[in-house]
Design a protein around this motif. Structure first.
Motif, mmCIF file in Angstrom:
data_model
loop_
_atom_site.group_PDB
_atom_site.id
_atom_site.type_symbol
_atom_site.label_atom_id
_atom_site.label_comp_id
_atom_site.label_asym_id
_atom_site.label_seq_id
_atom_site.Cartn_x
_atom_site.Cartn_y
_atom_site.Cartn_z
ATOM 1 N N ALA A 484 0.815 -1.213 0.000
ATOM 2 C CA ALA A 484 0.000 0.000 0.000
ATOM 3 C C ALA A 484 0.846 1.260 0.000
ATOM 4 N N GLY A 485 1.981 1.231 0.695
ATOM 5 C CA GLY A 485 2.829 2.420 0.759
ATOM 6 C C GLY A 485 3.452 2.787 -0.565
ATOM 7 N N ASN A 486 3.416 1.880 -1.548
ATOM 8 C CA ASN A 486 4.008 2.159 -2.859
ATOM 9 C C ASN A 486 3.034 2.838 -3.809
ATOM 10 N N LEU A 487 1.768 2.937 -3.436
ATOM 11 C CA LEU A 487 0.758 3.510 -4.325
ATOM 12 C C LEU A 487 0.882 5.019 -4.429
ATOM 13 N N ALA A 488 0.502 5.548 -5.594
ATOM 14 C CA ALA A 488 0.370 6.995 -5.755
ATOM 15 C C ALA A 488 -0.893 7.467 -5.029
ATOM 16 N N MET A 489 -1.045 8.788 -4.941
ATOM 17 C CA MET A 489 -2.157 9.345 -4.163
ATOM 18 C C MET A 489 -3.519 8.900 -4.689
ATOM 19 N N GLY A 490 -3.696 8.887 -6.010
ATOM 20 C CA GLY A 490 -4.997 8.510 -6.567
ATOM 21 C C GLY A 490 -5.424 7.109 -6.182
ATOM 22 N N PRO A 491 -4.593 6.094 -6.458
ATOM 23 C CA PRO A 491 -4.945 4.736 -6.026
ATOM 24 C C PRO A 491 -5.106 4.590 -4.513
ATOM 25 N N ASP A 511 -14.320 12.062 2.859
ATOM 26 C CA ASP A 511 -13.752 13.333 3.318
ATOM 27 C C ASP A 511 -12.668 13.783 2.345
ATOM 28 N N GLU A 512 -13.034 14.711 1.453
ATOM 29 C CA GLU A 512 -12.137 15.277 0.451
ATOM 30 C C GLU A 512 -11.382 14.201 -0.332
ATOM 31 N N PRO A 513 -12.106 13.311 -0.996
ATOM 32 C CA PRO A 513 -11.443 12.220 -1.726
ATOM 33 C C PRO A 513 -10.642 12.690 -2.935
ATOM 34 N N ALA A 514 -10.909 13.899 -3.449
ATOM 35 C CA ALA A 514 -10.196 14.377 -4.640
ATOM 36 C C ALA A 514 -8.959 15.182 -4.295
ATOM 37 N N ALA A 515 -8.672 15.384 -3.004
ATOM 38 C CA ALA A 515 -7.514 16.188 -2.603
ATOM 39 C C ALA A 515 -6.223 15.560 -3.110
ATOM 40 N N ARG A 518 -4.764 14.214 -9.678
ATOM 41 C CA ARG A 518 -4.652 14.844 -10.995
ATOM 42 C C ARG A 518 -5.992 14.751 -11.716
ATOM 43 N N HIS A 519 -6.086 15.443 -12.864
ATOM 44 C CA HIS A 519 -7.362 15.548 -13.570
ATOM 45 C C HIS A 519 -7.925 14.178 -13.937
ATOM 46 N N LYS A 520 -7.085 13.301 -14.499
ATOM 47 C CA LYS A 520 -7.567 11.980 -14.898
ATOM 48 C C LYS A 520 -8.005 11.159 -13.696
ATOM 49 N N GLU A 521 -7.288 11.318 -12.578
ATOM 50 C CA GLU A 521 -7.653 10.588 -11.365
ATOM 51 C C GLU A 521 -8.987 11.091 -10.816
ATOM 52 N N LYS A 522 -9.243 12.395 -10.956
ATOM 53 C CA LYS A 522 -10.529 12.939 -10.511
ATOM 54 C C LYS A 522 -11.668 12.409 -11.365
#
Length: 588
Positions: A484-491, A511-515, A518-522
């Motif tokens: 889990a610690g290797n994941l980027a913010m979006g995943p 609670d602020e899931p889009a914080a 990036r655009h594609k992740e949103k």
């Protein structure tokens, strides 16, 4: 063959092999002490390394196990095998009492409380006539099985290390279980664990008692090995040494307990001989060396020596054996149009400051409701009042017809309300699958003992099947075995949503899931939220990203300075001049 499995087989095979090899008796004695110390350190791995609780009182529990068997065998003629269980009972009762009193404390109070406990027991043992005062109890018989005297040599080595390896494997089984994931979740604080429905206090007491029982077994063995007990072996100095063994070896690793105990025992003996020769005078100078070593380890190798070994070992991928496991039972779903959440004039005051002032709104089944407002509007406080993280000053929250105001967050979670966090909370060294399975904690029932005995496998398969299903549900099926610690913010954000869905919630609070996305992740997040809505999940969304809010929400609740500014459909809110002035901005 897997290198980890090969190493474990070699370790198990080494015990009988060492017993028959013509090693000097001195080294057999050393290995006996290393085994005894490892047993106590093993409990500290669970308590401190995994559970995040610092205790200096382990030596006192060793003393209870040792003195119990000594007194009962000498005075009442009991069999040592009977006194083992008497000692475990005394240890469990005393640990339970100490744990219930001290484990509500946090910060530096818990270590100080365990120091006080250790000192009080040390001086009690040293001043009771029945226990021989500071001279202790002498003439304890060695252990025997069916008339065979185990003695203090090779047979004792086999017994000690067999018990040590058995408990080490039991601890490994525990950590890879529903209960183990709950224990791991506590180390980063109680908020995430409680939100998963975990009673952190109950688990703290459980691992405190379990660590004490490990120490009691070591004390029982020690008494029959040395054939004498006195308070010097159970004082605060030994309590500190046990903790040092665990930290030096790797307090977060089961095998680190053995590595640390072995290194400290061997260094201790060598330094006691070498240092007086170098300095030219006798004294306990090895303590100074250990103190310096402790500082260096904490500074440059905080995960201990075993972490160096762990880095070289390939991480074994979990075998997928749950494809045919039965599905977990699901809770009843809200009917169309049912009011899932009814927030009734909730208020929160911090002293003279009113952070939330009489906020009211409702969420119906299948709705996505956005809670928006500028920074400092009171959104997060409202979110925490609903989920039970904070207590309300007044007002009420009704969830599916049941008043939940004043209930702790773990009880609210069990009713079917699941949440994510503004700042992602996860267990970085566990896999994505294991982190998500934590969300299904309330849907399982197997505890510590079934986990240690490995009788929980059917339930584990069901939990992992559900975790995989939820990950695939939100498009993260390819990340099952990723750390889990290797994941980027979006995943990571999506993983939190999957973990919350594992609880089979009637209401999902984000609670602020889009914080930080990036655009594609949103866009991927928006797609997930729409999919969940189509599947009948009700969602409360706290978010600053207005594009996302306007895309997915059916109803908006707008806050400003802790008060309700307005509420309505996104189109209505966008046209409201009060909202445009306060939050969205006015057009020129």
């Amino acid at each position: 063959m897997d290198i980890r499995k090969t190493g474990l087989i070699a370790l198990i095979a080494a015990v009988p092999l060492i017993a028959v090899l013509p090693l000097p008796d001195f080294w057999i004695t050393q290995l006996n002490y290393i085994g005894l110390y490892s047993l106590t350190s093993l409990g500290l791995v669970l308590l401190t390394g995994i559970g995040g609780l610092t205790s200096f009182g382990q030596a006192a529990f060793v003393g209870i196990g040792a003195y119990t068997t000594a007194w009962f065998t000498l005075n009442l003629g009991y069999s040592p095998w009977v006194t083992l269980f008497i000692g475990l009972a005394f240890t469990a009762i005393s640990a339970l009492v100490v744990g219930v009193i001290t484990l509500r404390m946090s910060g530096h109070y818990l270590p100080l409380a365990t120091i006080a406990w250790g000192l009080s027991l040390y001086y009690t043992m040293g001043n009771l006539d029945a226990l021989g005062k500071y001279d202790g109890l002498l003439g304890i018989k060695s252990l025997s099985i069916a008339g065979f005297d185990i003695g203090q040599g090779r047979a004792f080595f086999v017994l000690t290390w067999a018990i040590l390896l058995m408990l080490a494997f039991a601890l490994l089984h525990l950590l890879d279980s529903r209960a183990g994931r709950a224990i791991r979740a506590m180390k980063g604080g109680s908020q995430m664990a409680e939100a998963m429905g975990i009673s952190t206090f109950r688990y703290k007491v459980t691992i405190f008692v379990l660590a004490a029982l490990f120490a009691s077994v070591a004390g029982w063995l020690l008494a029959h090995f040395q054939r004498t007990v006195n308070p010097s072996a159970f004082g605060l100095k030994m309590g500190i040494e046990y903790l040092f063994m665990a930290v030096l070896g790797g307090v977060g690793h089961v095998w680190g307990a053995i590595a640390g105990a072995g290194l400290i025992k061997l260094l201790d003996d060598q330094l006691q001989v070498l240092l007086p020769k170098l300095i030219g005078t006798s004294g306990s100078y090895e303590v100074i060396v250990f103190g310096i070593a402790m500082v260096l380890v904490l500074k440059y190798l905080p995960d201990g020596l075993w972490s160096l070994v762990e880095r070289k070992l390939p991480r074994k991928q979990r075998k997928v054996d749950w494809a045919n496991a039965a599905a977990l039972p699901e809770r009843s779903k809200p009917a169309a149009g049912e009011v899932v959440l009814d927030v009734q004039a909730i208020r929160k005051q911090f002293g003279g400051l009113t952070a939330v002032n009489d906020i009211s709104f409702q969420i119906q089944a299948g709705q996505i409701v956005g809670l928006i407002g500028p920074n400092g509007a009171g959104k997060s406080t409202t979110f925490n009042l609903i989920t039970g993280v904070l207590g309300m000053t007044s007002g009420q929250v009704v969830f599916r017809g049941q008043a939940v105001g004043g209930k702790p967050s773990r009880e609210i979670s069990r009713l079917g309300m699941a949440r994510t966090f503004q700042h992602v909370k996860m267990i970085a060294d566990m896999t994505v699958l294991e982190n998500v399975a934590l969300g299904a904690h309330t849907r399982g029932s197997k505890g510590v003992l079934p986990a240690m005995l490995r009788t929980n496998r059917a339930e584990e398969q069901r939990l992992f099947r559900e975790a995989q299903r939820q990950l695939e549900r939100i498009g993260m099926g390819a990340y099952l075995h990723e750390q889990a610690g290797n994941l980027a913010m979006g995943p990571q954000r999506l993983m939190e949503i999957a973990r919350a869905l594992c609880a089979d919630p009637a209401l999902l609070l984000l609670d602020e899931p889009a914080a930080g996305l990036r655009h594609k992740e949103k866009q991927a997040l928006a797609d997930v939220l729409r999919q969940l809505q189509r599947e009948g999940v009700s969602i409360l969304l706290v978010e600053h990203d207005m594009d996302l809010v306007m895309q997915v929400c059916d109803h908006l609740v707008v806050m400003e300075f802790g008060t309700l500014l307005t509420q309505g459909t996104p189109a209505h809110v966008q046209q409201d001049p009060k909202v445009r002035a306060a939050y969205l901005g006015t057009e020129h």
